[in-house]
Design a protein around this motif. Structure first.
Motif, PDB file in Angstrom:
ATOM      1  N   ASP A 146       0.820  -1.199   0.000  1.00  0.00           N
ATOM      2  CA  ASP A 146       0.000   0.000   0.000  1.00  0.00           C
ATOM      3  C   ASP A 146       0.858   1.255   0.000  1.00  0.00           C
ATOM      4  O   ASP A 146       2.063   1.218   0.311  1.00  0.00           O
ATOM      5  CB  ASP A 146      -0.910   0.006   1.234  1.00  0.00           C
ATOM      6  CG  ASP A 146      -1.906  -1.129   1.209  1.00  0.00           C
ATOM      7  OD1 ASP A 146      -2.436  -1.431   0.124  1.00  0.00           O
ATOM      8  OD2 ASP A 146      -2.147  -1.731   2.276  1.00  0.00           O
ATOM      9  N   GLN A 147       0.222   2.361  -0.335  1.00  0.00           N
ATOM     10  CA  GLN A 147       0.922   3.649  -0.358  1.00  0.00           C
ATOM     11  C   GLN A 147       1.630   3.888   0.984  1.00  0.00           C
ATOM     12  O   GLN A 147       1.033   3.778   2.047  1.00  0.00           O
ATOM     13  CB  GLN A 147      -0.078   4.771  -0.630  1.00  0.00           C
ATOM     14  CG  GLN A 147       0.545   6.145  -0.798  1.00  0.00           C
ATOM     15  CD  GLN A 147      -0.475   7.148  -1.272  1.00  0.00           C
ATOM     16  OE1 GLN A 147      -1.283   6.865  -2.164  1.00  0.00           O
ATOM     17  NE2 GLN A 147      -0.464   8.336  -0.697  1.00  0.00           N
ATOM     18  N   GLY A 148       2.923   4.209   0.908  1.00  0.00           N
ATOM     19  CA  GLY A 148       3.724   4.399   2.110  1.00  0.00           C
ATOM     20  C   GLY A 148       4.553   3.184   2.489  1.00  0.00           C
ATOM     21  O   GLY A 148       5.430   3.278   3.357  1.00  0.00           O
ATOM     22  N   ASP A 149       4.299   2.025   1.851  1.00  0.00           N
ATOM     23  CA  ASP A 149       5.042   0.805   2.151  1.00  0.00           C
ATOM     24  C   ASP A 149       6.283   0.684   1.267  1.00  0.00           C
ATOM     25  O   ASP A 149       6.491   1.465   0.338  1.00  0.00           O
ATOM     26  CB  ASP A 149       4.153  -0.426   1.939  1.00  0.00           C
ATOM     27  CG  ASP A 149       2.990  -0.483   2.910  1.00  0.00           C
ATOM     28  OD1 ASP A 149       3.023   0.259   3.913  1.00  0.00           O
ATOM     29  OD2 ASP A 149       2.049  -1.267   2.664  1.00  0.00           O
ATOM     30  N   ALA A 150       7.078  -0.351   1.548  1.00  0.00           N
ATOM     31  CA  ALA A 150       8.299  -0.583   0.780  1.00  0.00           C
ATOM     32  C   ALA A 150       8.635  -2.069   0.769  1.00  0.00           C
ATOM     33  O   ALA A 150       8.228  -2.827   1.650  1.00  0.00           O
ATOM     34  CB  ALA A 150       9.470   0.202   1.373  1.00  0.00           C
ATOM     35  N   ILE A 151       9.375  -2.480  -0.261  1.00  0.00           N
ATOM     36  CA  ILE A 151       9.945  -3.830  -0.316  1.00  0.00           C
ATOM     37  C   ILE A 151      11.421  -3.702  -0.683  1.00  0.00           C
ATOM     38  O   ILE A 151      11.786  -2.897  -1.544  1.00  0.00           O
ATOM     39  CB  ILE A 151       9.314  -4.744  -1.390  1.00  0.00           C
ATOM     40  CG1 ILE A 151       7.823  -4.513  -1.557  1.00  0.00           C
ATOM     41  CG2 ILE A 151       9.629  -6.199  -1.129  1.00  0.00           C
ATOM     42  CD1 ILE A 151       7.255  -5.285  -2.743  1.00  0.00           C
ATOM     43  N   TYR A 152      12.236  -4.509  -0.062  1.00  0.00           N
ATOM     44  CA  TYR A 152      13.615  -4.699  -0.510  1.00  0.00           C
ATOM     45  C   TYR A 152      13.704  -6.081  -1.130  1.00  0.00           C
ATOM     46  O   TYR A 152      13.322  -7.082  -0.502  1.00  0.00           O
ATOM     47  CB  TYR A 152      14.596  -4.586   0.655  1.00  0.00           C
ATOM     48  CG  TYR A 152      15.965  -5.142   0.318  1.00  0.00           C
ATOM     49  CD1 TYR A 152      16.805  -4.476  -0.579  1.00  0.00           C
ATOM     50  CD2 TYR A 152      16.398  -6.342   0.865  1.00  0.00           C
ATOM     51  CE1 TYR A 152      18.052  -5.002  -0.910  1.00  0.00           C
ATOM     52  CE2 TYR A 152      17.640  -6.872   0.551  1.00  0.00           C
ATOM     53  CZ  TYR A 152      18.463  -6.194  -0.346  1.00  0.00           C
ATOM     54  OH  TYR A 152      19.694  -6.706  -0.678  1.00  0.00           O
ATOM     55  N   ILE A 153      14.190  -6.174  -2.388  1.00  0.00           N
ATOM     56  CA  ILE A 153      14.298  -7.452  -3.090  1.00  0.00           C
ATOM     57  C   ILE A 153      15.744  -7.623  -3.557  1.00  0.00           C
ATOM     58  O   ILE A 153      16.221  -6.871  -4.420  1.00  0.00           O
ATOM     59  CB  ILE A 153      13.345  -7.508  -4.307  1.00  0.00           C
ATOM     60  CG1 ILE A 153      11.904  -7.216  -3.878  1.00  0.00           C
ATOM     61  CG2 ILE A 153      13.444  -8.869  -4.986  1.00  0.00           C
ATOM     62  CD1 ILE A 153      10.917  -7.186  -5.036  1.00  0.00           C
ATOM     63  N   PRO A 154      16.465  -8.591  -3.011  1.00  0.00           N
ATOM     64  CA  PRO A 154      17.831  -8.845  -3.478  1.00  0.00           C
ATOM     65  C   PRO A 154      17.825  -9.383  -4.908  1.00  0.00           C
ATOM     66  O   PRO A 154      16.840  -9.974  -5.370  1.00  0.00           O
ATOM     67  CB  PRO A 154      18.355  -9.898  -2.501  1.00  0.00           C
ATOM     68  CG  PRO A 154      17.412  -9.878  -1.341  1.00  0.00           C
ATOM     69  CD  PRO A 154      16.088  -9.470  -1.901  1.00  0.00           C
ATOM     70  N   ARG A 155      18.926  -9.208  -5.599  1.00  0.00           N
ATOM     71  CA  ARG A 155      19.029  -9.730  -6.957  1.00  0.00           C
ATOM     72  C   ARG A 155      18.911 -11.260  -6.936  1.00  0.00           C
ATOM     73  O   ARG A 155      19.347 -11.925  -6.000  1.00  0.00           O
ATOM     74  CB  ARG A 155      20.341  -9.312  -7.611  1.00  0.00           C
ATOM     75  CG  ARG A 155      21.603  -9.714  -6.894  1.00  0.00           C
ATOM     76  CD  ARG A 155      22.793  -8.961  -7.492  1.00  0.00           C
ATOM     77  NE  ARG A 155      24.059  -9.311  -6.888  1.00  0.00           N
ATOM     78  CZ  ARG A 155      24.539  -8.779  -5.767  1.00  0.00           C
ATOM     79  NH1 ARG A 155      23.803  -7.884  -5.110  1.00  0.00           N
ATOM     80  NH2 ARG A 155      25.722  -9.120  -5.314  1.00  0.00           N
ATOM     81  N   GLY A 156      18.271 -11.773  -7.997  1.00  0.00           N
ATOM     82  CA  GLY A 156      18.096 -13.213  -8.102  1.00  0.00           C
ATOM     83  C   GLY A 156      16.826 -13.749  -7.490  1.00  0.00           C
ATOM     84  O   GLY A 156      16.551 -14.942  -7.592  1.00  0.00           O
ATOM     85  N   VAL A 157      16.015 -12.888  -6.856  1.00  0.00           N
ATOM     86  CA  VAL A 157      14.745 -13.314  -6.260  1.00  0.00           C
ATOM     87  C   VAL A 157      13.614 -12.999  -7.243  1.00  0.00           C
ATOM     88  O   VAL A 157      13.410 -11.841  -7.612  1.00  0.00           O
ATOM     89  CB  VAL A 157      14.495 -12.609  -4.914  1.00  0.00           C
ATOM     90  CG1 VAL A 157      13.096 -12.944  -4.382  1.00  0.00           C
ATOM     91  CG2 VAL A 157      15.554 -13.010  -3.889  1.00  0.00           C
ATOM     92  N   VAL A 158      12.876 -14.008  -7.651  1.00  0.00           N
ATOM     93  CA  VAL A 158      11.798 -13.819  -8.627  1.00  0.00           C
ATOM     94  C   VAL A 158      10.614 -13.125  -7.974  1.00  0.00           C
ATOM     95  O   VAL A 158      10.236 -13.433  -6.839  1.00  0.00           O
ATOM     96  CB  VAL A 158      11.364 -15.172  -9.217  1.00  0.00           C
ATOM     97  CG1 VAL A 158      10.109 -15.016 -10.080  1.00  0.00           C
ATOM     98  CG2 VAL A 158      12.492 -15.754 -10.064  1.00  0.00           C
TER      99      VAL A 158
END
Length: 435
Positions: free
Chosen positions: A222-234
């Protein structure tokens, strides 16, 4: 490797959803007063503590941050900003790969054209803008501030998706990313396990399959949220009933590979023996001679003095590649205004530089320039480049007011320091749209 999520801890619990004691958290999830004001790297994943991010997530596992705070990013980027940005963009990508296996680049001599943008959105396509930091001031500042703090290169891509729309099919990236949800919401799927640790330039092959594992985590960002995704993660995403605008903040780090290549290149440059041919008939005479020669080279590379000099040059070279902000410099050059000891100035936000002591001088590397100052300016220079705002007369060091004025004028000319009115334009967002 399991994905982890953070949300709001209950009052009855002393530990959050990560199993981390609440006392170990960093920032609160209250909205910053201007997201880029006094910005730090930790603000991207607050309220998770920076130490937790560094030790448990960086290059290891995804992190989802649900803040329940639609105002968290403030005026970092809005739909109005997007409209203004795409009007300046020379091209954009139209994505509906997930539905029709189609991806098209839209270009025009005078910009992409609003009518075509609207037509693509009406068709359910995602509008994708690349490297927006190169022509959008706020995102440019975000990347420079992060580059200053971490030493890496950052880029920003924008993804605007209409209700029920979808962009790329499931894929992994060859660089780590932060997803900042600045408008609306989006439904995400993120796999629990990394497929691979890709190198720079690697892309996902067709034989790896473009599907998300059945047990992948599914959630709404939702608006205001965040995700961190390392390389190699689908991962993959699509919109629900409301539109979505998110910033993909790509991280392009310097790697050990980069540093080691620099060390080898330096050794080859300095020792002509390494440029000589391998011994005649080396393919027929066994390995011993080559192994001993390689050991001698590696022994040289491990010498502390040699490595220290190469690392120093490696960092100086990175300074020359850091993005520069020249806003206000043309006016300062062509329409200079008198400076007084009472004038308020400050370091230009996001500058990357290095200072070396070279007796009897100090050498400042900034951009592609090398700037020399007499050694007694060291205290004054440190103050001027590490203080957000200050009056010229307050500069530390044993300088008279007139010397301080001349000193600051030089720093303004070089683009290291800006006047107070320029700071407002350089460091703060342009306006405060409704959220």
């Amino acid at each position: 490797m399991a994905i982890e999520t953070i949300g709001q801890a209950t009052a009855a619990s002393s530990r959050d959803l990560l199993g981390v004691p609440v006392a170990e958290r960093g920032f609160s999830s209250k909205p910053p007063h201007g997201f880029l004001e006094d910005f730090t790297f930790a603000r991207l994943f607050a309220p998770v503590a920076e130490e937790t991010f560094r030790t448990r997530h960086w290059e290891q596992m995804p992190l989802i941050v649900h803040r329940a705070n639609r105002c968290y990013y403030g005026d970092l980027f809005s739909l109005q900003d997007f409209e203004e940005t795409i009007a300046r963009a020379p091209s954009y990508w139209m994505l509906d790969e997930a539905k029709q296996n189609r991806m098209a680049k839209r270009e025009a001599a005078s910009g992409p054209g609003l009518e075509r943008v609207l037509a693509d959105l009406r068709d359910g396509a995602t509008i994708h803008l690349n490297h927006v930091e190169q022509f959008e001031p706020k995102l440019g500042l975000l990347c420079r501030l992060l580059g200053q703090q971490l030493g890496y290169r950052f880029q920003t891509n924008l993804y605007l998706t209409p209700p029920e729309g979808q962009g790329f099919r499931p894929h992994w990236d060859n660089h780590d990313v932060f997803i900042l949800q600045v408008v609306g919401s989006k439904r995400w799927q993120v796999e629990k396990q990394r497929r691979r640790l890709p190198g720079r330039g690697e892309t996902m092959g067709e034989d790896e399959g473009r599907v998300v594992a059945p047990d992948a985590h599914s959630f709404d960002l939702d608006q205001g949220d965040a995700i961190y995704i390392p390389r190699g993660v689908v991962h993959a995403a699509k919109c629900g009933s409301e539109p979505s605008l998110h910033i993909t903040l790509g991280i392009h780090p310097q790697t050990w590979e980069d540093l080691l290549f620099s060390i080898v290149r330096a050794a080859v440059h300095e020792d002509e023996r390494l440029r000589r041919a391998l011994p005649l008939g080396f393919m027929q005479n066994g390995n011993d001679r080559l192994v001993m020669g390689a050991q001698a080279v590696l022994s040289k590379l491990a010498e502390h003095g040699f490595l220290n000099a190469v690392v120093d040059r490696f960092q100086d070279e990175l300074v020359t590649k850091a993005p520069l902000d020249i806003s206000g410099q043309i006016t300062a050059l062509l329409q200079p205004a008198p400076l007084t000891a009472e004038d308020v100035v400050g370091v230009r936000p996001g500058i990357v530089y290095r200072i070396h002591a070279v007796e009897p001088n100090i050498r400042l590397n900034f951009g592609g320039r090398v700037i020399l100052f007499p050694g007694f300016f060291k205290v004054s220079l440190d103050f001027a480049l590490q203080t957000k705002t200050y009056a010229v007369r307050d500069i530390a060091g044993d300088l008279e007011d007139e010397e301080k004025i001349v000193f600051v004028e030089r720093l303004i000319e070089e683009g290291l320091v800006v006047r107070k009115q320029d700071l407002a334009r350089t460091a703060l967002p342009r306006r405060h749209p409704k959220v």
